[in-house]
Design a protein around this motif. Sequence first.
Motif, mmCIF file in Angstrom:
data_model
loop_
_atom_site.group_PDB
_atom_site.id
_atom_site.type_symbol
_atom_site.label_atom_id
_atom_site.label_comp_id
_atom_site.label_asym_id
_atom_site.label_seq_id
_atom_site.Cartn_x
_atom_site.Cartn_y
_atom_site.Cartn_z
ATOM 1 N N PRO A 9 0.851 -1.245 0.089
ATOM 2 C CA PRO A 9 -0.161 -0.173 -0.138
ATOM 3 C C PRO A 9 0.789 1.307 -0.014
ATOM 4 O O PRO A 9 0.319 2.545 -0.424
ATOM 5 C CB PRO A 9 -0.926 -0.021 1.174
ATOM 6 C CG PRO A 9 -0.781 -1.545 1.659
ATOM 7 C CD PRO A 9 0.283 -2.169 0.972
ATOM 8 N N THR A 47 3.496 -2.387 -8.581
ATOM 9 C CA THR A 47 2.318 -1.534 -8.622
ATOM 10 C C THR A 47 2.061 -0.866 -9.805
ATOM 11 O O THR A 47 1.156 -0.111 -9.934
ATOM 12 C CB THR A 47 2.650 -0.685 -7.494
ATOM 13 O OG1 THR A 47 3.800 0.448 -7.607
ATOM 14 C CG2 THR A 47 2.610 -1.342 -6.100
ATOM 15 N N ALA A 75 -2.635 -6.338 -6.930
ATOM 16 C CA ALA A 75 -3.769 -5.551 -6.509
ATOM 17 C C ALA A 75 -3.736 -4.301 -6.487
ATOM 18 O O ALA A 75 -4.505 -3.482 -7.032
ATOM 19 C CB ALA A 75 -4.003 -6.105 -5.144
ATOM 20 N N ARG A 76 -2.542 -3.537 -6.338
ATOM 21 C CA ARG A 76 -2.296 -2.173 -6.151
ATOM 22 C C ARG A 76 -2.181 -1.698 -7.768
ATOM 23 O O ARG A 76 -2.628 -0.773 -8.100
ATOM 24 C CB ARG A 76 -0.909 -1.723 -5.398
ATOM 25 C CG ARG A 76 -0.743 -1.774 -4.159
ATOM 26 C CD ARG A 76 -2.022 -1.372 -3.345
ATOM 27 N NE ARG A 76 -1.949 0.003 -3.278
ATOM 28 C CZ ARG A 76 -2.654 0.723 -2.874
ATOM 29 N NH1 ARG A 76 -3.689 0.472 -1.749
ATOM 30 N NH2 ARG A 76 -2.493 2.105 -2.704
ATOM 31 N N GLN A 78 -3.687 -3.423 -10.149
ATOM 32 C CA GLN A 78 -4.996 -3.408 -10.804
ATOM 33 C C GLN A 78 -5.852 -2.267 -10.404
ATOM 34 O O GLN A 78 -6.436 -1.685 -11.350
ATOM 35 C CB GLN A 78 -5.554 -4.619 -10.199
ATOM 36 C CG GLN A 78 -7.039 -4.905 -10.853
ATOM 37 C CD GLN A 78 -7.015 -5.077 -12.315
ATOM 38 O OE1 GLN A 78 -6.123 -6.035 -12.785
ATOM 39 N NE2 GLN A 78 -7.881 -4.487 -13.023
ATOM 40 N N ARG A 79 -5.635 -1.604 -9.371
ATOM 41 C CA ARG A 79 -6.522 -0.191 -8.802
ATOM 42 C C ARG A 79 -6.035 0.911 -9.431
ATOM 43 O O ARG A 79 -6.752 1.590 -10.137
ATOM 44 C CB ARG A 79 -6.271 -0.270 -7.307
ATOM 45 C CG ARG A 79 -6.763 -1.326 -6.469
ATOM 46 C CD ARG A 79 -6.765 -0.666 -4.948
ATOM 47 N NE ARG A 79 -7.323 -1.817 -3.947
ATOM 48 C CZ ARG A 79 -6.584 -2.704 -3.318
ATOM 49 N NH1 ARG A 79 -5.178 -2.428 -3.791
ATOM 50 N NH2 ARG A 79 -6.973 -3.589 -2.701
ATOM 51 N N LYS A 80 -4.620 0.905 -9.934
ATOM 52 C CA LYS A 80 -4.314 1.915 -10.570
ATOM 53 C C LYS A 80 -4.676 2.007 -12.108
ATOM 54 O O LYS A 80 -5.150 2.835 -12.723
ATOM 55 C CB LYS A 80 -2.768 1.754 -10.900
ATOM 56 C CG LYS A 80 -1.727 3.011 -11.261
ATOM 57 C CD LYS A 80 -0.441 3.100 -11.116
ATOM 58 C CE LYS A 80 -0.037 3.028 -9.410
ATOM 59 N NZ LYS A 80 1.670 2.730 -9.381
ATOM 60 N N GLU A 82 -7.720 0.493 -13.001
ATOM 61 C CA GLU A 82 -9.039 0.609 -12.956
ATOM 62 C C GLU A 82 -9.212 2.045 -13.047
ATOM 63 O O GLU A 82 -10.192 2.554 -13.392
ATOM 64 C CB GLU A 82 -9.612 -0.196 -12.182
ATOM 65 C CG GLU A 82 -9.590 -1.470 -12.298
ATOM 66 C CD GLU A 82 -10.082 -2.368 -10.997
ATOM 67 O OE1 GLU A 82 -10.298 -2.029 -9.997
ATOM 68 O OE2 GLU A 82 -10.509 -3.763 -11.184
ATOM 69 N N ARG A 83 -8.452 2.882 -12.025
ATOM 70 C CA ARG A 83 -8.579 4.303 -11.871
ATOM 71 C C ARG A 83 -8.526 4.996 -12.892
ATOM 72 O O ARG A 83 -8.950 6.283 -13.099
ATOM 73 C CB ARG A 83 -7.461 4.698 -10.512
ATOM 74 C CG ARG A 83 -7.755 6.094 -9.999
ATOM 75 C CD ARG A 83 -7.138 6.474 -8.761
ATOM 76 N NE ARG A 83 -5.585 6.188 -9.010
ATOM 77 C CZ ARG A 83 -4.775 5.103 -8.588
ATOM 78 N NH1 ARG A 83 -5.306 4.231 -7.669
ATOM 79 N NH2 ARG A 83 -3.435 5.285 -8.760
ATOM 80 N N ASN A 84 -7.337 4.603 -13.850
ATOM 81 C CA ASN A 84 -7.195 5.426 -14.957
ATOM 82 C C ASN A 84 -7.936 4.745 -16.229
ATOM 83 O O ASN A 84 -7.844 5.612 -17.167
ATOM 84 C CB ASN A 84 -5.640 5.374 -15.300
ATOM 85 C CG ASN A 84 -4.790 6.114 -14.232
ATOM 86 O OD1 ASN A 84 -4.588 7.366 -14.300
ATOM 87 N ND2 ASN A 84 -4.225 5.493 -13.272
#
Length: 215
Positions: A9, A47, A75-76, A78-80, A82-84
Amino acid sequence: MAKYTTIAPLYDLLSAEYPIYGAGRRRLLQLMDLQRGQQVLDIGCGTGLNFSLLREQIGAEGILVGIDRSAAMLARAQRKAERNGWKNIILIHADATALDEPSVSAHVVREGGRPLADAALATYSLSLMVDWPRAWRVMWELTTPEARLGICDMQEPNGPGRVCRPLAKAVCRLSGSDIAAHPWTALEHDCTNVLHASLRSGHVQVRTGSKSQGV
């Protein structure tokens, strides 16, 4: 691996990306000279710190395959993505030293059924692997005969930067990296048209090259 599960994180904040290591990523991508629409393997993608730089070159029509053995780091990433709103990124949870063509083809199949990428790179990741030569062979085996390959990694600073050697060694020990691994030597041996860059008093080493025949 538990270490990266814990720090995932906060990894982007703790990685000294902006003062030191981001310069290596940017230089590597400049020397790779990727083209729009290409498929690229990011070995040890973590990440996803390479993702925005890679997408600037391959565009939304390219395919970026990120591979990492840490589920927390992925997982980080993937979040990056999705966020973009990055739709062309495929993430594979795997150990790059044990990866093979069927492992990739389960996720990505190119025209003609060949899961071979147009390029592959590893940034600050091979020195984390005990059997990094095997990961290098994976990069070789999963790319086309005309592929461009790239490595960015670390060594002890030299010149005026020698005074920072104790700090550099300490950072590498904390991260689990072998500062004496020098994985770019494999690229220098196996590739042609090798381009070099040395940054941050030699602490950051960048190499890119084209695959040779018969290696």
